[in-house]
Scaffold this active site. Structure first.
Site, PDB file in Angstrom:
ATOM      1  N   ARG A  33       0.849  -1.215   0.000  1.00 40.60           N
ATOM      2  CA  ARG A  33       0.000   0.000   0.000  1.00 40.60           C
ATOM      3  C   ARG A  33       0.877   1.255   0.000  1.00 40.60           C
ATOM      4  O   ARG A  33       0.553   2.242  -0.649  1.00 40.60           O
ATOM      5  CB  ARG A  33      -0.963  -0.032   1.191  1.00 40.60           C
ATOM      6  CG  ARG A  33      -1.969  -1.154   0.997  1.00 40.60           C
ATOM      7  CD  ARG A  33      -3.064  -1.216   2.037  1.00 40.60           C
ATOM      8  NE  ARG A  33      -3.826  -2.455   1.824  1.00 40.60           N
ATOM      9  CZ  ARG A  33      -4.558  -3.071   2.729  1.00 40.60           C
ATOM     10  NH1 ARG A  33      -4.678  -2.554   3.936  1.00 40.60           N
ATOM     11  NH2 ARG A  33      -5.194  -4.192   2.441  1.00 40.60           N
ATOM     12  N   GLU A 177     -13.013 -14.554  11.592  1.00 41.73           N
ATOM     13  CA  GLU A 177     -13.196 -13.809  10.332  1.00 41.73           C
ATOM     14  C   GLU A 177     -13.182 -14.710   9.102  1.00 41.73           C
ATOM     15  O   GLU A 177     -12.110 -14.982   8.542  1.00 41.73           O
ATOM     16  CB  GLU A 177     -12.098 -12.734  10.193  1.00 41.73           C
ATOM     17  CG  GLU A 177     -12.274 -11.889   8.933  1.00 41.73           C
ATOM     18  CD  GLU A 177     -11.230 -10.775   8.770  1.00 41.73           C
ATOM     19  OE1 GLU A 177     -10.278 -10.720   9.573  1.00 41.73           O
ATOM     20  OE2 GLU A 177     -11.376  -9.985   7.837  1.00 41.73           O
ATOM     21  N   LYS A 219     -16.623 -11.757  12.418  1.00 43.01           N
ATOM     22  CA  LYS A 219     -16.235 -10.672  11.491  1.00 43.01           C
ATOM     23  C   LYS A 219     -16.423 -11.166  10.064  1.00 43.01           C
ATOM     24  O   LYS A 219     -15.489 -11.702   9.455  1.00 43.01           O
ATOM     25  CB  LYS A 219     -14.775 -10.276  11.753  1.00 43.01           C
ATOM     26  CG  LYS A 219     -14.228  -9.239  10.783  1.00 43.01           C
ATOM     27  CD  LYS A 219     -12.949  -8.603  11.290  1.00 43.01           C
ATOM     28  CE  LYS A 219     -12.340  -7.710  10.234  1.00 43.01           C
ATOM     29  NZ  LYS A 219     -11.333  -6.798  10.754  1.00 43.01           N
ATOM     30  N   SER A 261     -14.383  -4.564   5.707  1.00 49.47           N
ATOM     31  CA  SER A 261     -14.845  -3.748   4.571  1.00 49.47           C
ATOM     32  C   SER A 261     -14.479  -4.386   3.233  1.00 49.47           C
ATOM     33  O   SER A 261     -15.184  -4.174   2.241  1.00 49.47           O
ATOM     34  CB  SER A 261     -14.327  -2.315   4.657  1.00 49.47           C
ATOM     35  OG  SER A 261     -12.926  -2.232   4.667  1.00 49.47           O
ATOM     36  N   GLY A 262     -13.391  -5.120   3.166  1.00 49.67           N
ATOM     37  CA  GLY A 262     -13.109  -5.971   2.019  1.00 49.67           C
ATOM     38  C   GLY A 262     -12.792  -5.280   0.703  1.00 49.67           C
ATOM     39  O   GLY A 262     -12.822  -5.913  -0.340  1.00 49.67           O
ATOM     40  N   GLY A 263     -12.554  -3.953   0.733  1.00 49.93           N
ATOM     41  CA  GLY A 263     -12.253  -3.248  -0.509  1.00 49.93           C
ATOM     42  C   GLY A 263     -13.371  -2.302  -0.934  1.00 49.93           C
ATOM     43  O   GLY A 263     -13.267  -1.620  -1.950  1.00 49.93           O
TER      44      GLY A 263
HETATM   45  P1  13P Z   1     -10.622  -4.500   5.427  1.00 52.54           P
HETATM   46  O1  13P Z   1     -11.718  -3.744   6.148  1.00 52.54           O
HETATM   47  O2  13P Z   1      -9.679  -3.610   4.699  1.00 52.54           O
HETATM   48  O3  13P Z   1     -11.164  -5.633   4.629  1.00 52.54           O
HETATM   49  O4  13P Z   1      -9.718  -5.122   6.557  1.00 52.54           O
HETATM   50  C1  13P Z   1     -10.310  -5.772   7.602  1.00 52.54           C
HETATM   51  C2  13P Z   1      -9.441  -6.862   8.061  1.00 52.54           C
HETATM   52  O5  13P Z   1      -9.195  -6.995   9.229  1.00 52.54           O
HETATM   53  C3  13P Z   1      -8.903  -7.800   7.061  1.00 52.54           C
HETATM   54  O6  13P Z   1      -8.461  -8.932   7.710  1.00 52.54           O
END
Ligand code: 13P
Length: 343
Positions: A33, A177, A219, A261-263
């Site tokens: 990033r 998650e 999550k 949030s996943g992107g």
């Molecule tokens: P994002 O919200 O960017 O998907 O990250 C959350 C996270 O903890 C990924 O493992």
């Protein structure tokens, strides 16, 4: 040592009007990033950025917990305090990502299994001693032709449950998650089917490993069409599909669900979480669990862009972070409005 029970820690993380901030990117993900923005990919730059994030004044009003990484949990701010002391002073609970990353799953092209169970008990004990109160383990499921396979779903669900049981044995609240990825052209309906299959398997395994559901947080991903799917459903349709899917799969004993949030952009992630709390259309007004956020990119991305590695941009970057944290917190109570974005 006298520690609060797991259920109390979980409840504190799920305090109404707050959610979690994930800053647990591995060094290599963080470096990737940074590289996109021309920021030096060094330990010093990563430390400086994470210090900027956690020293943001007022963050604790919207964020109950911050997820750290092995590198960051050992770091210090410029004033000599440990990052853990900084968080504690801000009233924020410290957590730690403990998986060793998703690796290719043998015999299953395109699929991954998350590793890190070997020696996990000892690592969890060490993190607890340092001051962590919760942990995170992420499994990823790609969606495509014939995938995820049953073998991939079961292997990851089993590992998540083994990890969660170990966390609870040691005294850490596990954040479980399972992430169905947004990449691809699949429909929202396909995402829902895959998410349901994954969650059913995860809860089956959690029960068989005797995980206390009251002492964990789920999550998951939101139920979304793939990034390249021509049909992109409305905010309300995504909210309704996500809530229905979770009602099918997540027992009421689970105290809370905190979305990744996943992107998604910060704005969309806020709007969709908000709509889940509006009780409109086919979304029930009362849900059995707390429903909040555990966003990484959807809170951090604007702040990282504004900072860009420049010391003089520090204040503006912290304002950008605070803004997204506040929008996410408002969304977790159905109080987010597009006017908050000032656009
Ligand atoms: P994002 O919200 O960017 O998907 O990250 C959350 C996270 O903890 C990924 O493992």
């Amino acid at each position: 040592m006298n520690r609060p029970p797991l259920t109390d820690i979980a409840r504190a993380l799920l305090t109404t009007g707050k959610g979690l901030l994930a800053i647990d990117e591995s060094d290599s993900t963080c470096d990737k990033r940074f590289a996109l923005l021309g920021i030096p990919q060094t330990l010093a730059a990563r430390r400086e950025y994470r210090e900027l994030l956690i020293t943001t004044a007022g963050l604790g009003a919207s964020v109950s917990g911050v997820i750290l990484y092995d590198e960051t949990i050992r770091q210090h701010a410029a004033d000599g305090r440990t990052f853990l002391e900084v968080l504690d002073r801000a009233g924020i609970i410290a957590g730690i990502k403990v998986d060793a990353g998703a690796k290719p799953l043998a015999a299953c092209p395109g699929e991954k299994v998350t590793e890190g169970l070997d020696g996990l008990r000892e690592r969890l004990r060490a993190y607890l001693q340092m001051g962590a109160r919760f942990a995170k383990w992420r499994a990823v499921f790609a969606v495509g032709e014939g995938i995820p396979s049953r073998g991939c779903i079961e292997a990851n669900a089993h590992a998540l449950a083994r990890y969660a049981a170990l966390c609870q044995e040691v005294g850490l609240v596990p954040i479980v998650e399972p992430e169905v990825l947004m990449a691809g052209a699949h429909t929202l309906q396909r995402c829902r089917e895959v998410t349901e299959a994954c969650l059913h398997s995860v809860f089956h395994q959690l029960r068989s490993q005797r995980v206390l559901l009251e002492g964990m947080i789920l999550k998951p991903n939101m139920v979304l069409p793939g990034q390249n799917c021509p049909q992109q459903e409305s905010v309300e349709e995504v909210a309704a599909a996500t809530v229905k899917c979770l009602l099918e799969c997540v027992p009421a004993a689970v105290p809370g669900i905190a979305f990744l949030s996943g992107g998604q952009t910060g704005e969309l992630a806020s709007a969709r979480l908000n709509a889940m709390h509006m009780g409109s259309g086919s979304v029930p007004a009362r849900l059995p669990w707390a429903l909040t956020f555990s966003f990484g990119r959807a809170i951090q991305e604007p702040a990282l862009g504004v900072w860009g590695g420049e010391k003089t941009h520090r204040g503006a970057s912290q304002q950008a972070l605070l803004h997204r944290a506040r929008c996410s917190a408002a969304a977790s109570q159905g109080e987010y409005r597009i006017a908050m974005e000032g656009i």
